[in-house]
Motif scaffolding. Structure first.
Motif, PDB file in Angstrom:
ATOM      1  N   VAL B  52       0.840  -1.206   0.000  1.00 55.77           N
ATOM      2  CA  VAL B  52       0.000   0.000   0.000  1.00 55.77           C
ATOM      3  C   VAL B  52       0.874   1.256   0.000  1.00 55.77           C
ATOM      4  O   VAL B  52       0.593   2.226  -0.708  1.00 55.77           O
ATOM      5  CB  VAL B  52      -0.956  -0.047   1.221  1.00 55.77           C
ATOM      6  N   PHE B  55       2.239   2.147  -3.409  1.00 59.28           N
ATOM      7  CA  PHE B  55       1.253   2.868  -4.224  1.00 59.28           C
ATOM      8  C   PHE B  55       1.101   4.315  -3.757  1.00 59.28           C
ATOM      9  O   PHE B  55       1.023   5.228  -4.572  1.00 59.28           O
ATOM     10  CB  PHE B  55      -0.106   2.158  -4.191  1.00 59.28           C
ATOM     11  N   GLU B  56       1.090   4.480  -2.429  1.00 61.20           N
ATOM     12  CA  GLU B  56       0.921   5.843  -1.900  1.00 61.20           C
ATOM     13  C   GLU B  56       2.088   6.731  -2.315  1.00 61.20           C
ATOM     14  O   GLU B  56       1.928   7.920  -2.577  1.00 61.20           O
ATOM     15  CB  GLU B  56       0.805   5.793  -0.363  1.00 61.20           C
ATOM     16  N   VAL B  88      -5.136  -7.325  -0.587  1.00 58.81           N
ATOM     17  CA  VAL B  88      -4.775  -5.935  -0.908  1.00 58.81           C
ATOM     18  C   VAL B  88      -5.442  -5.500  -2.225  1.00 58.81           C
ATOM     19  O   VAL B  88      -5.805  -4.337  -2.377  1.00 58.81           O
ATOM     20  CB  VAL B  88      -3.232  -5.739  -0.954  1.00 58.81           C
ATOM     21  N   TYR B  91      -8.650  -4.174  -1.346  1.00 66.09           N
ATOM     22  CA  TYR B  91      -8.480  -2.877  -0.679  1.00 66.09           C
ATOM     23  C   TYR B  91      -8.235  -1.776  -1.712  1.00 66.09           C
ATOM     24  O   TYR B  91      -8.769  -0.676  -1.608  1.00 66.09           O
ATOM     25  CB  TYR B  91      -7.334  -2.975   0.326  1.00 66.09           C
ATOM     26  N   GLU B  94     -11.352  -0.691  -3.153  1.00 70.80           N
ATOM     27  CA  GLU B  94     -12.073   0.191  -2.221  1.00 70.80           C
ATOM     28  C   GLU B  94     -11.550   1.626  -2.313  1.00 70.80           C
ATOM     29  O   GLU B  94     -12.299   2.591  -2.226  1.00 70.80           O
ATOM     30  CB  GLU B  94     -11.858  -0.306  -0.778  1.00 70.80           C
ATOM     31  N   ILE B  95     -10.226   1.725  -2.457  1.00 67.74           N
ATOM     32  CA  ILE B  95      -9.588   3.047  -2.536  1.00 67.74           C
ATOM     33  C   ILE B  95      -9.927   3.728  -3.857  1.00 67.74           C
ATOM     34  O   ILE B  95      -9.992   4.944  -3.945  1.00 67.74           O
ATOM     35  CB  ILE B  95      -8.047   2.894  -2.372  1.00 67.74           C
ATOM     36  N   GLY B  96     -10.170   2.899  -4.872  1.00 58.96           N
ATOM     37  CA  GLY B  96     -10.481   3.463  -6.181  1.00 58.96           C
ATOM     38  C   GLY B  96      -9.353   3.272  -7.189  1.00 58.96           C
ATOM     39  O   GLY B  96      -9.279   3.960  -8.199  1.00 58.96           O
ATOM     40  N   LEU B  97      -8.472   2.316  -6.871  1.00 56.51           N
ATOM     41  CA  LEU B  97      -7.385   1.980  -7.803  1.00 56.51           C
ATOM     42  C   LEU B  97      -7.703   0.641  -8.467  1.00 56.51           C
ATOM     43  O   LEU B  97      -8.300  -0.229  -7.836  1.00 56.51           O
ATOM     44  CB  LEU B  97      -6.070   1.817  -7.032  1.00 56.51           C
ATOM     45  N   PRO B 133      -3.656   7.202 -10.600  1.00 54.56           N
ATOM     46  CA  PRO B 133      -4.358   8.460 -10.296  1.00 54.56           C
ATOM     47  C   PRO B 133      -3.839   9.117  -9.025  1.00 54.56           C
ATOM     48  O   PRO B 133      -3.987  10.316  -8.831  1.00 54.56           O
ATOM     49  CB  PRO B 133      -5.824   8.036 -10.132  1.00 54.56           C
ATOM     50  N   ILE B 134      -3.224   8.327  -8.167  1.00 56.29           N
ATOM     51  CA  ILE B 134      -2.681   8.862  -6.910  1.00 56.29           C
ATOM     52  C   ILE B 134      -1.498   9.775  -7.222  1.00 56.29           C
ATOM     53  O   ILE B 134      -1.397  10.895  -6.769  1.00 56.29           O
ATOM     54  CB  ILE B 134      -2.193   7.723  -5.978  1.00 56.29           C
ATOM     55  N   SER B 137      -2.438  13.078  -8.864  1.00 54.96           N
ATOM     56  CA  SER B 137      -2.983  14.078  -7.939  1.00 54.96           C
ATOM     57  C   SER B 137      -1.918  14.595  -6.987  1.00 54.96           C
ATOM     58  O   SER B 137      -1.883  15.773  -6.662  1.00 54.96           O
ATOM     59  CB  SER B 137      -4.112  13.476  -7.109  1.00 54.96           C
TER      60      SER B 137
END
Lengths: 222, 140
Positions: B52, B55-56, B88, B91, B94-97, B133-134, B137
């Motif tokens: 995670v 990705f972040e 994951v 998950y 859920e986050i939108g990825l 998309p993370i 942004s």
């Protein structure tokens, strides 16, 4: 332990939408053991929330912190300065912890990140099952150490009922019939004559029937 | 989008995929430089949090490369890793990825060719999915 599961991310995103600085607060006790609200889960949720916010074009400042027990005022007290710097608290404790925070920090919005489920035991890695409903008058001494209140779907005091088939409950093949387990255990212990005793109807006043319960230990209470 | 070069993090088990990457290197097999390898003692050691966080921090794709079924040096770390990846992936949804941005692969130490092939296939897949998309942004 008290078991819990994380709420859907969507619900949590909605809770924290109006806020810019969030204190994401974990608890080191039960919810750490059932992998719902410990330090690691705090890290996972912080990342998830941050990414969801970034995706929607905003960001949020999330401070991560985990304390020993959110249900104890001593530990909650130590959060004062941290909570001061946050617009809202997202608590990853059980319902007791969330309420403790809300009660101490009255002007700060506090949201639950978990759904508190039940008092349970670990069956194996990653699996927890309900074992106690806190009825306040433990029967385990006469039921061979198996609880008919938390493990029988009908909470029968004298079972099994007609829905018990080959040791399973009629509600699901995955659920053992508690009274079959009780009988098997009494047999192993050589106490089958105990099964013939009729257990009287339960007095639910000790189990929440008289309103919220409290324990006061005179020797300890200040 | 045509110039998009994805950043892909590959958590590679020391006993298999990492050695396979080494072999790909000694055999002079080309594979995309987009893949950033992180050597781990076992794929089962890769925590959900590591993935995670990757990705972040801006990864466009992540994969965990463990031993072939039944070949884990620590008995079943690769099986545990596969379960964790599936968790994951949900998950991420859920986050939108897109969950396709994360994958579990199995490669033995002798599969230099497969390592290079997997690296290329995954890079192409992520290239088609586009930038995370993370990251887009976060850089605004």
């Amino acid at each position: 332990m008290i078991t819990a599961e994380r709420k859907p991310l969507e619900e949590l995103i909605e809770y924290i939408k109006p806020f810019k600085r969030i204190l994401l607060l974990g608890c080191n006790e039960c919810v750490t053991v059932c992998a719902a609200g410990g330090r690691k889960e705090v890290g996972m949720l912080a990342s998830g929330l941050q990414m969801a916010r970034l995706k929607s074009g905003t960001s949020v400042e999330i401070q991560q912190h985990t304390i020993e027990r959110q249900c104890d005022p001593e530990y909650v007290e130590e959060l004062a300065s941290m909570i001061d710097g946050a617009d809202a608290v997202l608590s990853m404790a059980c319902g007791c912890g969330v309420q403790q925070i809300a009660m101490r920090y009255k002007d700060k919005p506090v949201f639950p990140a978990l759904n508190t489920k039940f008092m349970g035991a670990s069956e194996r890695q990653g699996v927890w099952a309900e074992r106690c409903q806190g009825c306040g008058d433990c029967l385990l001494g006469i039921t061979g150490g198996i609880c008919p209140i938390s493990r029988c779907a009908k909470q029968l005091m004298n079972g099994p009922c007609g829905g018990s088939t080959t040791g399973k409950c009629e509600i699901s093949e995955d659920v053992d019939c508690a009274w079959q387990l009780i009988w098997d255990r009494l047999k192993t212990l050589g106490l089958t004559e105990r099964y013939l005793d009729i257990i009287p109807a339960k007095d639910w006043r000790t189990g929440g029937g008289s309103g919220p319960r409290k324990i006061i230990r005179e020797d300890l209470a200040e | 989008m045509e110039n998009f070069e994805p950043v892909i993090v590959a958590f590679c088990c020391h006993y298999c995929a990492y050695t396979a990457a080494d072999m790909a290197g000694s055999q002079r097999l080309p594979y995309p430089s987009n893949v950033k390898i992180i050597r781990v003692p076992c794929s089962g050691q890769v925590d959900s949090l590591h993935i995670v966080k990757a990705f972040e921090k801006g990864a466009d794709g992540v994969y965990v490369a463990g031993c072939l079924d039944g070949d884990c040096h620590f008995k079943n770390g690769n099986v545990k890793a596969a379960k964790r990846i599936a968790y994951v992936q949900k998950y991420l949804e859920e986050i939108g990825l897109e969950s396709e941005r994360l994958e579990m692969v199995n490669i033995s130490a002798g599969m230099g060719h497969r390592f290079a092939e997997v690296a290329s296939t995954i890079t192409e897949k992520i290239r088609k999915l586009g930038p995370s998309p993370i990251k887009a942004s976060a850089s605004l």
